[in-house]
Write a protein that holds these residues in place. Structure first.
Motif, short mmCIF file in Angstrom:
data_model
loop_
_atom_site.label_atom_id
_atom_site.label_comp_id
_atom_site.label_asym_id
_atom_site.label_seq_id
_atom_site.Cartn_x
_atom_site.Cartn_y
_atom_site.Cartn_z
N PRO A 34 -23.23 -41.03 -22.98
CA PRO A 34 -24.61 -41.22 -22.52
C PRO A 34 -25.12 -42.60 -22.87
CG PRO A 34 -24.54 -39.80 -24.43
CD PRO A 34 -23.13 -40.08 -24.07
N SER A 69 -16.86 -43.37 -19.53
CA SER A 69 -17.54 -42.81 -18.36
C SER A 69 -18.43 -41.63 -18.73
CB SER A 69 -16.50 -42.33 -17.34
OG SER A 69 -15.58 -43.35 -17.09
N SER A 70 -18.10 -40.95 -19.82
CA SER A 70 -18.90 -39.77 -20.17
C SER A 70 -19.84 -40.02 -21.35
CB SER A 70 -17.97 -38.59 -20.46
OG SER A 70 -17.10 -38.94 -21.51
N ARG A 104 -11.88 -44.11 -19.73
CA ARG A 104 -12.12 -42.70 -19.39
C ARG A 104 -13.24 -42.12 -20.28
NH1 ARG A 104 -5.84 -41.19 -19.04
NH2 ARG A 104 -5.48 -41.66 -16.85
N THR A 105 -13.18 -42.44 -21.56
CA THR A 105 -14.18 -41.91 -22.48
C THR A 105 -15.55 -42.50 -22.21
OG1 THR A 105 -12.42 -41.83 -24.10
CG2 THR A 105 -14.65 -41.50 -24.94
N HIS A 160 -29.32 -42.53 -16.86
CA HIS A 160 -28.92 -42.63 -18.27
C HIS A 160 -29.79 -41.76 -19.18
CE1 HIS A 160 -26.67 -46.72 -17.93
NE2 HIS A 160 -26.15 -45.76 -17.20
#
Lengths: 238, 335
Positions: free
Chosen positions: B27, B24-25, B21-22, B244
């Motif tokens: 950069p 995915s965010s 989950r982390t 990205h």
């Protein structure tokens, strides 16, 4: 969205800080080779960036010349032509034109007005810029009355339709008296000329807003860069 | 299974799920981060049992089998639950539905799929690090779970190329991307640069933006063109790099490689967001010249002929996305 347009040339645009309303008409007149067609190209590029549909009527040269000119400035002409955001209209070839858009009979002002009007009718739902380069060539065979009548009715119609129009005139083609009367029919007059010493002539430009009575009498120096187009000499007055 | 074991499994699965989950965010490619975490865990376990691990062959599948046997001897897993076969340079690892019941990571795996999260199988991560250690080659992993047959099929393949932006790291107090010094350009810094150019030489602004975008993406486009067989795949990799970098979400709408024609859209363009609060131009207009340059560079390199992109629709004017049309740059006839 603001409904005011600019030339797309910094320096020249400062002369019309509030911009020009769509429906306004610009008269560009000047010496041969001074850069009128380059200015027309800048005006078209500006229109394309602002989302306008740009129509260029080529009277003095085939439209391919303007196409090449825009390509030289790295404009992806084909993309704009494919979606009819840029229309290069051939009013030059007397024989059959190979262009998608052409005005076949340039020897009747009435016919020209109808053909131009028909073309514009197709884009009533869009914001349109129209450049005729040069209108003076179309007017050569006609008398003073006919020219003035053509102008009055055409400009009235263009204003009503909200077309931001630039008509280009070459100096010395029409009678000076006719030119003076015609110039009063336009909202903005742009005078382009050569000046300075003969050994090193300079390009100069003056901008006048006829309707407001304001005329910038100071000729400003400009140059033409093969990469950037028209560039004004910064903070330099002649 | 004892309650305590169940509890430990719950914790392990929750840790991995939250990492996904982390990631995915994060950069600059959460993909690589997660890949590294799973591989790193595998590396630590390998270190622990290294002495017992003796592969008899250099075939990737044999190396993996030897390692699974080592873990099997510790009663850590049932090594027979995995079918391994070579597929070129890759190893395909298959697990039948019955055996999957014994997979300790199944909770994490199912949940990650349900939430469409980035996912790297920890089991394959171990094998990935074993292969790297044994063969000295960088590997990555992917998993396909077929809902109909309920067969879990993993693949461990040599890494062709990593996205440059995934290789962002801090090295001795400096930010590096793919081994080169880098710095973050905030919106304020970007706007200051634009405003300064617009103030001192407004006529060069668009050209500067286009050219800088074009030049800065030639290298990325060349790497992508060399690494992938189809123009579509190469372009998608370039678009991933753009995302990205924070440029926006770029999508290929259509491509005709032989005609050199493409339609590309960008959602959430940075350039649109950057100029929305300032009056950089006198009138509203298309604003994504830097991106236009990047796209032109990508298409020029990948399609092998000069291509020029025009922004026909910009979210700065209207709509939810910016749309670009690309055509070959036409040469003027010179007399």
């Amino acid at each position: 969205m603001k409904t005011r347009g600019f030339f797309g040339v910094d320096g020249l645009d400062q002369a019309v800080p509030q911009g020009m309303e769509y429906g306004s008409q610009i008269l560009v007149y000047g010496d041969t080779g001074v850069g009128k067609t380059v200015l027309a190209g800048e005006f078209l590029k500006e229109g394309l960036l602002c989302g306008d549909t740009c129509i260029y009527v080529a009277c003095d040269e085939p439209p391919a010349v303007m196409r090449g000119h825009l390509r030289d400035y790295k404009v992806g002409v084909r993309a704009y032509e494919e979606v009819e955001r840029l229309l290069l209209v051939d009013a030059y070839e007397e024989e059959e034109s190979r262009e998608r858009h052409f005005i076949a009979n340039q020897y009747s002002l009435e016919k020209y007005a109808v053909l131009e009007s028909n073309l514009l009718e197709r884009f009533t739902d869009r914001r349109v810029r129209l450049v005729v380069d040069s209108l003076s060539t179309l007017l050569i065979p006609f008398g003073q009355e006919e020219i003035l009548e053509f102008h009055r009715s055409r400009l009235k119609s263009l204003r009503r339709k909200g077309i931001l129009t630039m008509d280009v005139f070459v100096d010395g083609v029409l009678d000076q008296r006719v030119m003076t009367i015609i110039s009063h029919l336009y909202n903005v007059n742009v005078r382009m000329m050569f000046g300075g010493p003969k050994a090193r002539p300079e390009r100069l430009i003056q901008v006048g807003k006829v309707k407001s009575g304001m005329f910038d009498a100071v000729p400003r120096r400009f140059g033409i860069s093969p990469v950037f187009g028209i560039i004004f000499a910064p903070d330099v007055e002649v | 299974m004892y309650n305590a074991e169940k509890f430990y499994l719950k914790i392990i699965n929750s840790i991995y799920l939250n990492l996904s989950r982390t990631a995915s965010s994060i950069p600059f490619g959460g993909n690589h981060f997660l890949d590294e975490v799973t591989r790193g865990v595998g590396e630590l376990i390998l270190k622990e049992y290294e002495e017992q691990f003796n592969p008899e062959s250099t075939k990737p599948s044999e190396i993996c089998k030897a390692y699974l046997k080592t873990l099997g001897r510790q009663d850590f897993l049932e090594d027979g639950a995995f079918q391994l076969e070579d597929d070129g340079d890759s190893v395909v690892v298959t697990m039948n539905p019955k055996d999957q019941e014994h997979c300790i990571y199944k909770e994490f795996c199912r949940e990650a799929q349900k939430e469409s999260l980035l996912f790297y199988c920890p089991r394959l991560g171990v094998l990935q690090s074993v292969l790297k250690k044994s063969l000295g080659v960088e590997y990555s992993t992917s998993v396909d779970w077929e809902p109909e047959s309920k067969i879990c099929r993993g693949r461990i393949s040599p890494v062709k190329r990593r996205l440059r932006t995934e290789m962002a790291r801090f090295v001795d107090d400096t930010l590096n991307i793919a081994g080169e010094r880098a710095m973050l350009f905030t919106k304020d810094a970007y706007l200051s640069l634009l405003t300064a150019v617009a103030e001192y030489a407004p006529f060069i602004l668009r050209k500067v933006l286009f050219d800088s975008g074009y030049r800065s993406f030639l290298g990325v486009a060349r790497e992508a063109a060399d690494s992938y067989k189809t123009p579509e795949k190469s372009l998608r990799v370039c678009f991933e790099e753009m995302k990205h970098c924070g440029i926006g979400k770029v999508e290929l709408i259509s491509l005709d490689p032989s005609a050199g024609h493409a339609v590309i859209r960008c959602y959430q363009s940075f350039e649109v967001a950057a100029v929305e609060d300032i009056e950089l131009y006198r009138t509203p207009r298309v604003t994504c010249d830097h991106l236009r340059g990047q796209l032109s560079a990508c298409l020029t390199v990948i399609l092998g002929c000069p291509i020029i992109c025009e922004e026909m629709q910009c979210a700065a004017l209207d709509g939810e996305y910016c749309e670009f049309l690309a055509y070959p740059e036409e040469e003027n006839e010179r007399k």
